[in-house]
Scaffold this active site. Structure first.
Site, PDB file in Angstrom:
ATOM      1  N   GLU A 259       0.961  -1.264   0.048  1.00 31.69           N
ATOM      2  CA  GLU A 259      -0.069   0.101   0.153  1.00 31.69           C
ATOM      3  C   GLU A 259       0.972   1.156  -0.079  1.00 31.69           C
ATOM      4  OE1 GLU A 259      -2.996   0.000  -0.630  1.00 31.69           O
ATOM      5  OE2 GLU A 259      -3.571  -2.223  -0.010  1.00 31.69           O
ATOM      6  N   GLU A 390       4.341  13.532  -4.545  1.00 37.30           N
ATOM      7  CA  GLU A 390       3.527  13.400  -3.213  1.00 37.30           C
ATOM      8  C   GLU A 390       4.143  14.132  -2.154  1.00 37.30           C
ATOM      9  OE1 GLU A 390       3.656   9.631  -0.797  1.00 37.30           O
ATOM     10  OE2 GLU A 390       1.505   9.798  -0.394  1.00 37.30           O
TER      11      GLU A 390
HETATM   12  P1  NAD Z   1       8.248   5.223   4.501  1.00 35.40           P
HETATM   13  O1  NAD Z   1       8.106   4.437   3.200  1.00 35.40           O
HETATM   14  O2  NAD Z   1       9.246   5.999   4.734  1.00 35.40           O
HETATM   15  O3  NAD Z   1       8.387   4.152   5.762  1.00 35.40           O
HETATM   16  C1  NAD Z   1       7.312   3.198   5.946  1.00 35.40           C
HETATM   17  C2  NAD Z   1       7.807   1.842   6.801  1.00 35.40           C
HETATM   18  O4  NAD Z   1       8.609   1.229   5.936  1.00 35.40           O
HETATM   19  C3  NAD Z   1       8.452   2.261   8.073  1.00 35.40           C
HETATM   20  O5  NAD Z   1       8.215   1.594   9.043  1.00 35.40           O
HETATM   21  C4  NAD Z   1       9.965   2.324   7.617  1.00 35.40           C
HETATM   22  O6  NAD Z   1      10.969   2.287   8.384  1.00 35.40           O
HETATM   23  C5  NAD Z   1      10.053   1.298   6.377  1.00 35.40           C
HETATM   24  N1  NAD Z   1      11.036   1.118   5.518  1.00 35.40           N
HETATM   25  C6  NAD Z   1      11.398   2.205   4.958  1.00 35.40           C
HETATM   26  N2  NAD Z   1      12.437   1.848   4.148  1.00 35.40           N
HETATM   27  C7  NAD Z   1      12.387   0.555   3.788  1.00 35.40           C
HETATM   28  C8  NAD Z   1      13.166  -0.708   3.187  1.00 35.40           C
HETATM   29  N3  NAD Z   1      13.960  -0.387   2.404  1.00 35.40           N
HETATM   30  N4  NAD Z   1      12.841  -1.761   3.312  1.00 35.40           N
HETATM   31  C9  NAD Z   1      12.008  -2.140   4.366  1.00 35.40           C
HETATM   32  N5  NAD Z   1      11.216  -1.119   5.406  1.00 35.40           N
HETATM   33  C10 NAD Z   1      11.590   0.284   5.145  1.00 35.40           C
HETATM   34  O7  NAD Z   1       6.773   5.755   4.461  1.00 35.40           O
HETATM   35  P2  NAD Z   1       6.459   6.816   5.892  1.00 35.40           P
HETATM   36  O8  NAD Z   1       7.178   8.395   5.510  1.00 35.40           O
HETATM   37  O9  NAD Z   1       6.444   6.189   7.173  1.00 35.40           O
HETATM   38  O10 NAD Z   1       4.878   7.032   5.474  1.00 35.40           O
HETATM   39  C11 NAD Z   1       4.282   7.816   4.570  1.00 35.40           C
HETATM   40  C12 NAD Z   1       4.036   6.969   3.314  1.00 35.40           C
HETATM   41  O11 NAD Z   1       3.349   5.969   3.402  1.00 35.40           O
HETATM   42  C13 NAD Z   1       3.423   7.887   2.230  1.00 35.40           C
HETATM   43  O12 NAD Z   1       4.030   7.798   0.803  1.00 35.40           O
HETATM   44  C14 NAD Z   1       1.886   7.406   2.013  1.00 35.40           C
HETATM   45  O13 NAD Z   1       1.230   7.604   0.817  1.00 35.40           O
HETATM   46  C15 NAD Z   1       2.063   5.979   2.611  1.00 35.40           C
HETATM   47  N6  NAD Z   1       1.055   5.386   3.180  1.00 35.40           N
HETATM   48  C16 NAD Z   1       0.162   4.742   2.277  1.00 35.40           C
HETATM   49  C17 NAD Z   1      -1.036   3.940   2.745  1.00 35.40           C
HETATM   50  C18 NAD Z   1      -1.946   3.358   1.693  1.00 35.40           C
HETATM   51  O14 NAD Z   1      -2.996   2.713   2.236  1.00 35.40           O
HETATM   52  N7  NAD Z   1      -1.864   3.176   0.465  1.00 35.40           N
HETATM   53  C19 NAD Z   1      -1.380   4.161   4.008  1.00 35.40           C
HETATM   54  C20 NAD Z   1      -0.564   5.085   4.793  1.00 35.40           C
HETATM   55  C21 NAD Z   1       0.511   5.578   4.250  1.00 35.40           C
END
Ligand code: NAD
Length: 487
Positions: A259, A390
């Site tokens: 997601e 975004e």
């Molecule tokens: P992020 O991708 O920076 O981090 C999300 C999670 O992934 C964190 O726990 C982080 O530690 C982990 N992560 C980061 N890099 C990783 C890697 N290489 N391998 C494995 N895990 C990794 O996102 P964020 O800043 O925490 O959240 C915001 C983003 O989430 C936005 O882009 C938003 O649109 C998205 N989001 C999507 C939905 C949906 O349902 N589509 C819902 C909520 C948030």
């Protein structure tokens, strides 16, 4: 060890939660309150050996409890007991959420916690109701499609709605008979840890939910590349989603649900109820300071009503007052970190340099904490960074159209396809364009999720792969097996 919360005397753990126990480790990542900018705790960063331990605990819990094979109503009963305890502990959970995230305590308590308990019960109900299929084959043969749990599901969640996101992953995975190793965001770890503790206190087998703390490159990568994890479920940015796909391709194929990000259009036709549209456009970008995946960050408005709608919106934006997440009444949320606030502002300034006209906002609030003003930018084209990227903040672009074709062309984003909003009183226009819009969800004359958890959510294009919520999320946590018997 267990942790208790009181606003004046907080005990926050620097520990993972594995096999039903807090497992302390050296705290290496600071956790900050975005409302005040103060460091409120520090957490460990699980390496591959800690993730190994969590996966082994998950597998042992499955073997010991028979979770995936017990009478399905027993899983249902256990998940209901957990949901009841989550509701009963709403005060603590909401406080643990508000202390490090952008979620106001009052909204987290009355909203996020209650809806999460409701969604866990929603998924629990599938456990004893969904079944495999008997299939038509030749006489003399017997064929059916069985479905079974995967085993151990690896889940990774973002910081923007930590309780809800944990519920979206844990509810369907557990109802479907799996155990879970979950990594919450390093910025918002505490409410997820407490949810795991509550599962054990509610009588669920220890080791069914294991929470490992840490960052993406170390802990996240150890989860996504672990051979003992049978399925992945991730919510976060499209960038991290791509890195996960790469790591999975390198370390061993496994199924995954992703997601990811969004840049959702809100298309307003001239015949729309303008007060309703203004309310929805506002509600589409200002809650949680625009830090939600389905934010309606691109407003696309019929030229003849553009001026009137922009004025209504600017008036609404001006009414949002920032407030600490522990304020008695919920206010406009902080941005999760100073780093993210700097990024938001740099995109806004780049948008202006590229010709964008600021209709309102465009700067941080002059107060303690990381708060950014609701911002509206007009005069932008598809190449403008505020339209393209975004932003994940309270920033929307405002574009105008003269024809339905132009509206659809503007609505289509080259990268994202998470959601879209449509405002019109013309039913045939609504139905025609709902079909045309390139998005996993379309909302007409409303914006935002309802409590109809049966509606799946997930993106088209680079906004994701697979669905959360709905029947789809339950089935995504089970795998089918085709069986054919010659009688
Ligand atoms: P992020 O991708 O920076 O981090 C999300 C999670 O992934 C964190 O726990 C982080 O530690 C982990 N992560 C980061 N890099 C990783 C890697 N290489 N391998 C494995 N895990 C990794 O996102 P964020 O800043 O925490 O959240 C915001 C983003 O989430 C936005 O882009 C938003 O649109 C998205 N989001 C999507 C939905 C949906 O349902 N589509 C819902 C909520 C948030």
């Amino acid at each position: 060890m267990s942790f208790a919360f009181h606003p004046d005397r907080i005990t926050l753990p620097d520990a993972h939660f594995i096999a039903g126990e807090y497992v302390a480790a050296p705290p290496v990542i600071e956790v900050t309150s975005p409302s005040t900018g103060k460091v409120i705790g520090a957490i460990p960063c699980a390496d591959a050996s800690v993730v190994d331990q969590a996966v082994a605990a998950a597998r042992a819990a499955l073997a010991r409890s028979g979770w995936g094979g017990i009478a399905p109503r027993e899983r249902l009963r256990a998940l209901h007991a957990w949901a009841d305890l989550i509701e009963a502990e709403a005060d603590t959970l909401a406080a643990l959420e508000a202390i490090c995230s952008s979620r106001p305590f009052t909204q987290a308590k009355a909203g996020d916690v209650m809806v999460t308990a409701e969604q866990i019960r929603f998924f629990a109900e599938f456990a004893d109701k969904e079944a495999g299929t008997l299939v038509p084959v030749s006489d003399g043969q017997f064929g059916y499609i069985a479905d079974q749990p995967y085993g151990v599901v690896g889940a990774i969640t973002p910081w923007n709605f930590p309780i809800s996101m944990a519920g979206w992953k844990l509810g369907p995975a557990l109802a479907a008979g799996n155990a879970v190793v979950l990594k919450p965001s390093e910025m918002t770890p505490y409410s997820t840890l407490y949810m795991a503790e509550l599962s054990v206190r509610a009588g669920m087998p220890a080791g069914l939910i294991n929470v490992v703390l840490g960052d993406g490159p170390v802990t996240g990568a150890a989860i996504t590349g672990h051979p003992g994890i049978d399925k992945l479920s991730f919510t976060g940015s499209t960038r991290a989603g791509s890195m996960i796909m790469e790591n999975v391709a390198r370390t061993g194929i496994k199924p995954m649900t992703l997601e990811l990000g969004g840049k959702s259009p809100m298309v307003v036709f001239a015949d729309a109820d303008l007060d309703l549209a203004a309310e929805c456009l506002d509600r589409g970008i200002t809650p949680n300071a625009g830090q939600f995946c389905v934010a309606g960050s691109r407003m696309i408005v019929a030229r003849e009503i553009a001026e009137e709608l922009a004025a209504k919106l600017a008036a609404r934006f001006a009414r949002h007052a920032p407030a600490d997440t522990f304020a008695a009444e919920a206010g406009f949320s902080p941005i999760i970190s100073e780093k993210q606030l700097t990024r938001i502002d740099s995109i806004v300034q780049a948008a202006r340099s590229a010709g964008g006209e600021l209709l309102c906002g465009g700067a941080r609030f002059d107060r303690e904490g990381s708060f950014y003003q609701p911002t509206l930018i007009a005069g932008v084209d598809a190449a403008n960074p505020a339209v393209r990227e975004e932003i994940f903040g309270p920033v929307a672009t405002f574009q105008t159209f003269e024809s339905e074709e132009e509206a659809m062309a503007l609505a289509d984003h080259p990268t994202y396809g998470l959601c879209a909003g449509l405002f019109t009183r013309d039913l045939s226009c609504a139905l025609r364009l709902s079909k045309r819009l390139e998005a996993g969800t379309v909302w007409v004359n409303r914006y935002g999720r309802s409590r109809d958890h049966i509606l799946p959510t997930g993106g088209w294009k680079a906004s994701g792969l697979g669905k959360d919520l709905g029947r789809e999320a339950y089935h995504a946590n089970r795998r089918t097996k085709s069986v054919l018997i010659d009688l």
